[in-house]
Motif scaffolding. Structure first.
Motif, PDB file in Angstrom:
ATOM      1  N   SER A 272       0.839  -1.212   0.000  1.00  0.00           N
ATOM      2  CA  SER A 272       0.000   0.000   0.000  1.00  0.00           C
ATOM      3  C   SER A 272       0.866   1.250   0.000  1.00  0.00           C
ATOM      4  N   LEU A 273       1.836   1.277  -0.870  1.00  0.00           N
ATOM      5  CA  LEU A 273       2.791   2.393  -0.896  1.00  0.00           C
ATOM      6  C   LEU A 273       2.120   3.694  -1.285  1.00  0.00           C
ATOM      7  N   LYS A 274       2.613   4.766  -0.671  1.00  0.00           N
ATOM      8  CA  LYS A 274       2.092   6.112  -0.897  1.00  0.00           C
ATOM      9  C   LYS A 274       3.209   6.998  -1.445  1.00  0.00           C
ATOM     10  N   PRO A 275       2.862   8.059  -2.128  1.00  0.00           N
ATOM     11  CA  PRO A 275       3.905   8.977  -2.613  1.00  0.00           C
ATOM     12  C   PRO A 275       4.814   9.480  -1.491  1.00  0.00           C
ATOM     13  N   GLU A 276       4.282   9.646  -0.301  1.00  0.00           N
ATOM     14  CA  GLU A 276       5.106  10.131   0.808  1.00  0.00           C
ATOM     15  C   GLU A 276       6.095   9.085   1.322  1.00  0.00           C
ATOM     16  N   ASP A 277       6.033   7.863   0.814  1.00  0.00           N
ATOM     17  CA  ASP A 277       7.040   6.858   1.143  1.00  0.00           C
ATOM     18  C   ASP A 277       8.289   7.010   0.267  1.00  0.00           C
ATOM     19  N   THR A 278       8.225   7.895  -0.695  1.00  0.00           N
ATOM     20  CA  THR A 278       9.378   8.126  -1.568  1.00  0.00           C
ATOM     21  C   THR A 278      10.561   8.620  -0.752  1.00  0.00           C
ATOM     22  N   ALA A 279      11.686   7.930  -0.879  1.00  0.00           N
ATOM     23  CA  ALA A 279      12.876   8.264  -0.097  1.00  0.00           C
ATOM     24  C   ALA A 279      14.010   7.326  -0.494  1.00  0.00           C
ATOM     25  N   VAL A 280      15.178   7.642   0.003  1.00  0.00           N
ATOM     26  CA  VAL A 280      16.274   6.681  -0.031  1.00  0.00           C
ATOM     27  C   VAL A 280      16.177   5.858   1.250  1.00  0.00           C
ATOM     28  N   TYR A 281      16.168   4.556   1.081  1.00  0.00           N
ATOM     29  CA  TYR A 281      16.030   3.650   2.217  1.00  0.00           C
ATOM     30  C   TYR A 281      17.395   3.055   2.563  1.00  0.00           C
ATOM     31  N   TYR A 282      17.722   3.121   3.833  1.00  0.00           N
ATOM     32  CA  TYR A 282      19.020   2.664   4.326  1.00  0.00           C
ATOM     33  C   TYR A 282      18.837   1.504   5.301  1.00  0.00           C
ATOM     34  N   CYS A 283      19.785   0.597   5.245  1.00  0.00           N
ATOM     35  CA  CYS A 283      19.842  -0.518   6.191  1.00  0.00           C
ATOM     36  C   CYS A 283      20.914  -0.211   7.237  1.00  0.00           C
ATOM     37  N   ASN A 284      20.603  -0.524   8.464  1.00  0.00           N
ATOM     38  CA  ASN A 284      21.556  -0.376   9.559  1.00  0.00           C
ATOM     39  C   ASN A 284      21.664  -1.686  10.306  1.00  0.00           C
ATOM     40  N   ALA A 285      22.879  -2.033  10.699  1.00  0.00           N
ATOM     41  CA  ALA A 285      23.085  -3.258  11.465  1.00  0.00           C
ATOM     42  C   ALA A 285      24.069  -2.988  12.594  1.00  0.00           C
ATOM     43  N   ILE A 286      23.757  -3.515  13.768  1.00  0.00           N
ATOM     44  CA  ILE A 286      24.673  -3.432  14.906  1.00  0.00           C
ATOM     45  C   ILE A 286      25.428  -4.754  14.942  1.00  0.00           C
ATOM     46  N   VAL A 287      26.726  -4.672  14.677  1.00  0.00           N
ATOM     47  CA  VAL A 287      27.525  -5.867  14.400  1.00  0.00           C
ATOM     48  C   VAL A 287      28.689  -5.968  15.357  1.00  0.00           C
ATOM     49  N   VAL A 288      28.940  -7.192  15.791  1.00  0.00           N
ATOM     50  CA  VAL A 288      30.175  -7.504  16.500  1.00  0.00           C
ATOM     51  C   VAL A 288      31.067  -8.275  15.530  1.00  0.00           C
ATOM     52  N   ARG A 289      32.237  -7.730  15.289  1.00  0.00           N
ATOM     53  CA  ARG A 289      33.161  -8.382  14.360  1.00  0.00           C
ATOM     54  C   ARG A 289      33.859  -9.557  15.030  1.00  0.00           C
ATOM     55  N   ALA A 290      34.302 -10.482  14.212  1.00  0.00           N
ATOM     56  CA  ALA A 290      34.964 -11.692  14.714  1.00  0.00           C
ATOM     57  C   ALA A 290      36.455 -11.438  14.907  1.00  0.00           C
ATOM     58  N   ILE A 291      36.752 -10.483  15.781  1.00  0.00           N
ATOM     59  CA  ILE A 291      38.135 -10.187  16.134  1.00  0.00           C
ATOM     60  C   ILE A 291      38.207 -10.025  17.641  1.00  0.00           C
ATOM     61  N   ILE A 292      39.397 -10.151  18.184  1.00  0.00           N
ATOM     62  CA  ILE A 292      39.567 -10.057  19.628  1.00  0.00           C
ATOM     63  C   ILE A 292      39.134  -8.679  20.122  1.00  0.00           C
ATOM     64  N   ASN A 293      38.399  -8.663  21.240  1.00  0.00           N
ATOM     65  CA  ASN A 293      37.980  -7.421  21.895  1.00  0.00           C
ATOM     66  C   ASN A 293      37.058  -6.551  21.056  1.00  0.00           C
ATOM     67  N   SER A 294      36.377  -7.164  20.111  1.00  0.00           N
ATOM     68  CA  SER A 294      35.420  -6.392  19.303  1.00  0.00           C
ATOM     69  C   SER A 294      34.212  -6.004  20.136  1.00  0.00           C
ATOM     70  N   THR A 295      33.709  -4.812  19.900  1.00  0.00           N
ATOM     71  CA  THR A 295      32.482  -4.350  20.566  1.00  0.00           C
ATOM     72  C   THR A 295      31.447  -4.023  19.501  1.00  0.00           C
ATOM     73  N   PRO A 296      30.168  -4.000  19.862  1.00  0.00           N
ATOM     74  CA  PRO A 296      29.137  -3.714  18.866  1.00  0.00           C
ATOM     75  C   PRO A 296      29.332  -2.353  18.212  1.00  0.00           C
ATOM     76  N   ALA A 297      29.154  -2.304  16.903  1.00  0.00           N
ATOM     77  CA  ALA A 297      29.297  -1.056  16.163  1.00  0.00           C
ATOM     78  C   ALA A 297      28.215  -0.979  15.098  1.00  0.00           C
ATOM     79  N   ASN A 298      27.845   0.256  14.760  1.00  0.00           N
ATOM     80  CA  ASN A 298      26.834   0.512  13.729  1.00  0.00           C
ATOM     81  C   ASN A 298      27.444   0.486  12.342  1.00  0.00           C
ATOM     82  N   TYR A 299      26.776  -0.192  11.441  1.00  0.00           N
ATOM     83  CA  TYR A 299      27.180  -0.197  10.035  1.00  0.00           C
ATOM     84  C   TYR A 299      25.973   0.180   9.179  1.00  0.00           C
ATOM     85  N   TRP A 300      26.239   0.986   8.156  1.00  0.00           N
ATOM     86  CA  TRP A 300      25.198   1.481   7.266  1.00  0.00           C
ATOM     87  C   TRP A 300      25.458   1.066   5.828  1.00  0.00           C
ATOM     88  N   GLY A 301      24.368   0.795   5.119  1.00  0.00           N
ATOM     89  CA  GLY A 301      24.471   0.622   3.685  1.00  0.00           C
ATOM     90  C   GLY A 301      24.474   1.973   2.990  1.00  0.00           C
TER      91      GLY A 301
END
Length: 122
Positions: free
Chosen positions: A84-113
């Motif tokens: 049920s898309l509307k004209p006001e849904d027009t935008a650039v859509y971005y994905c965000n993920a909070i990721v812990v990398r597979a390395i020693i002492n990694s902490t959660p970090a934000n990554y964006w597409g």
């Protein structure tokens, strides 16, 4: 390194549907929350909705009942089904993920597409 990429944007008529996909790849140990954001011309980026790694979701009021977020943890993917898309849904859509990398002492970090354009127009 971690990469996040969105797929599936395009032009759709009002009332139509579109499905976006987001893939997180790279040296990933764990992904926590993932979210979809959007930014229309001249406006600030806003949260569309998010999903925990347990599958709990929340949505902006403007999309409740029309958009559905899901994810496949085994594939590190998240989806946004937009109906049920509307004209006001027009935008650039971005994905965000909070990721812990597979390395020693990694902490959660934000990554964006880099974003994918969704245009709703007749």
């Amino acid at each position: 390194q971690v990469q996040v990429a969105e797929y599936g944007g395009g032009l759709v008529q009002p009332g139509g549907s579109l499905r976006l996909s987001c893939l997180a790849s790279g040296n990933i140990l764990r992904i926590y929350d993932m979210g979809w954001y959007r930014q229309a011309p001249g406006k600030q980026r806003e949260l569309v909705g998010s999903i925990t790694n347990g599958g709990n979701t929340n949505y902006a009021d403007s999309v409740k009942g029309r958009f559905t977020i899901s994810r496949d943890n085994a594939k590190n993917m998240m989806y946004l089904q937009m109906n049920s898309l509307k004209p006001e849904d027009t935008a650039v859509y971005y994905c965000n993920a909070i990721v812990v990398r597979a390395i020693i002492n990694s902490t959660p970090a934000n990554y964006w597409g880099q974003g994918t354009q969704v245009t709703v127009s007749a």
